[in-house]
Design an enzyme around this catalytic site. Structure first.
Site, PDB file in Angstrom:
ATOM      1  N   SER A 127      16.393  10.185  17.340  1.00  0.00           N
ATOM      2  CA  SER A 127      17.502   9.952  16.420  1.00  0.00           C
ATOM      3  C   SER A 127      17.947   8.492  16.374  1.00  0.00           C
ATOM      4  O   SER A 127      18.755   8.118  15.516  1.00  0.00           O
ATOM      5  CB  SER A 127      18.698  10.821  16.819  1.00  0.00           C
ATOM      6  OG  SER A 127      19.216  10.422  18.085  1.00  0.00           O
ATOM      7  N   LYS A 128      17.450   7.649  17.281  1.00  0.00           N
ATOM      8  CA  LYS A 128      17.972   6.295  17.422  1.00  0.00           C
ATOM      9  C   LYS A 128      17.348   5.325  16.405  1.00  0.00           C
ATOM     10  O   LYS A 128      16.333   5.612  15.783  1.00  0.00           O
ATOM     11  CB  LYS A 128      17.731   5.772  18.834  1.00  0.00           C
ATOM     12  CG  LYS A 128      18.269   6.668  19.941  1.00  0.00           C
ATOM     13  CD  LYS A 128      19.740   6.995  19.795  1.00  0.00           C
ATOM     14  CE  LYS A 128      20.235   7.838  20.969  1.00  0.00           C
ATOM     15  NZ  LYS A 128      21.603   8.350  20.743  1.00  0.00           N
TER      16      LYS A 128
END
Length: 369
Positions: A184-185
């Site tokens: 998700s980063k």
């Protein structure tokens, strides 16, 4: 129209090359540490502007091993913010120390540095500075507090890779920086991964020993370590993506600018932060938050809430007695939501999102396009 937070295909501009390199790696059997991890560690340290980076298997382990390397344990206190992700406080308790919480501010929901100074006691050993949503804390002020009281500074950079304070990268201000490469980063592995960054040779050496089962050499276990190595395949993926990161973060800022222009006066929106904010999340404050969220999800927009339960209200920490007066953290939990923000969102997609937000908040449609 369906709009997701993630578009993984867009993160691989040279996918055939990456697939070939992964295939070669699998055939060689170079799975654990090795060349690709070393190359990524070197490149990431250079990017952040520090002497050393050490690859680990998660951002959570980065926080835990950072505290262990600093010698923090039972009887110690570590100050952090009430509205952080669970892993920040979990790392403190994992090493046997006690989290001491301060509130966030009312405007950007970052750690209230005035409260940090008043939270220091004779047992305080460190501050975990959380760079939340992609925005850097005021590290000039925070490091001044830490130096005045002789405290270590651990930077939780999980949401802020590439963010800067006064032109200097997060992860280069404190004793040690901790990064997550969760998918998700902004800089995402194809699985989980993490790293620490530091200019201190003693800390990087300690963490390299700790991550490898406490071994100083083969079968020479000098400390009680753990198994926390960055996977070689993930290092290869991260090395492929790192040169794209600055461009991707610029794309996120462009999306944030379009959101701010359309939603100012409709919702509480982040202030312009110039080139130093990397907008891992784009958070807005609205009345009737849950109703607005439901309307957006119903319109096909992948809006979410971060974080609905602040640390002082988490059942896992109930025995620690962390309950206190943290009104801004509570306000964030009940009155904010996050809109999709990724570098490849088109103008048409952001216009659709802002139109739906305006309709949900005010009951009227957005401006014609």
């Amino acid at each position: 129209m369906k709009i997701s937070k993630y578009h993984y295909a867009a993160q691989f501009p040279r996918l055939p090359q990456v697939v070939q390199m992964i295939g070669d790696l699998l055939v060689r059997g170079d799975y654990v540490l090795g060349q690709h991890v070393e190359e990524f560690e070197h490149a990431f340290a250079e990017y952040v502007g520090v002497e050393q980076a050490v690859g680990l298997n998660s951002g959570t382990d980065a926080l835990v091993l950072a505290l262990r390397a600093l010698g923090i344990g039972p009887g110690d206190e570590v100050i952090t913010v009430a509205n952080t992700f669970h892993a920040t406080a979990l790392a403190i308790t994992t090493v046997g120390a006690r989290p001491v919480l301060v509130d966030c501010t009312a405007d950007d929901y970052l750690m209230d540095l005035d409260q940090v100074a008043t939270a220091v006691t004779s047992r305080t050993r460190a501050i975990i500075a959380v760079h939340l949503f992609g925005k850097a804390l005021d590290m000039t002020a925070l490091t001044a507090v830490a130096e005045r009281h002789g405290l270590a500074v651990v930077e939780d950079c999980a949401q802020a890779v590439g963010a800067r304070w006064q032109g200097r990268q997060v992860g280069s201000w404190g004793d040690i920086g901790c990064f997550s490469f969760h998918p998700s980063k902004n800089l995402a592995a194809a699985g989980d991964g993490g790293a620490v960054t530091t200019d201190r040779a003693d800390l990087s050496a300690a963490i390299r020993t700790l991550r490898g089962l406490g071994q100083a050499g083969q079968n020479d276990h000098v400390v009680l370590g753990c198994n926390s190595k960055l996977d070689a395949i993930q290092a290869l993926v991260l090395s492929h993506k790192l040169p794209e990161l600055e461009g991707w973060n610029a794309g996120r800022r462009a999306v944030a600018d379009r959101y701010r222009q359309a939603l100012t006066g409709v919702a509480q929106v982040p202030a312009s932060a110039g080139p130093e904010h990397v907008f891992h999340l784009y958070q807005i404050g609205v009345d009737r938050r849950d109703e607005v969220l439901a309307d957006l999800v119903g319109a096909g927009i992948d809006a979410v809430v971060r974080y609905p339960v602040p640390i002082h209200r988490q059942p896992a920490f109930a025995e620690l007695g962390l309950a206190g007066d943290f009104p801004h953290a509570d306000r964030q939990a009940t009155g904010t939501l996050c809109l999709p923000v990724r570098p490849d969102l088109t103008i048409a997609e952001t216009d659709y999102i802002t139109d739906q937000v305006i309709a949900a908040v005010t009951g009227r449609t957005g401006a014609s396009r």
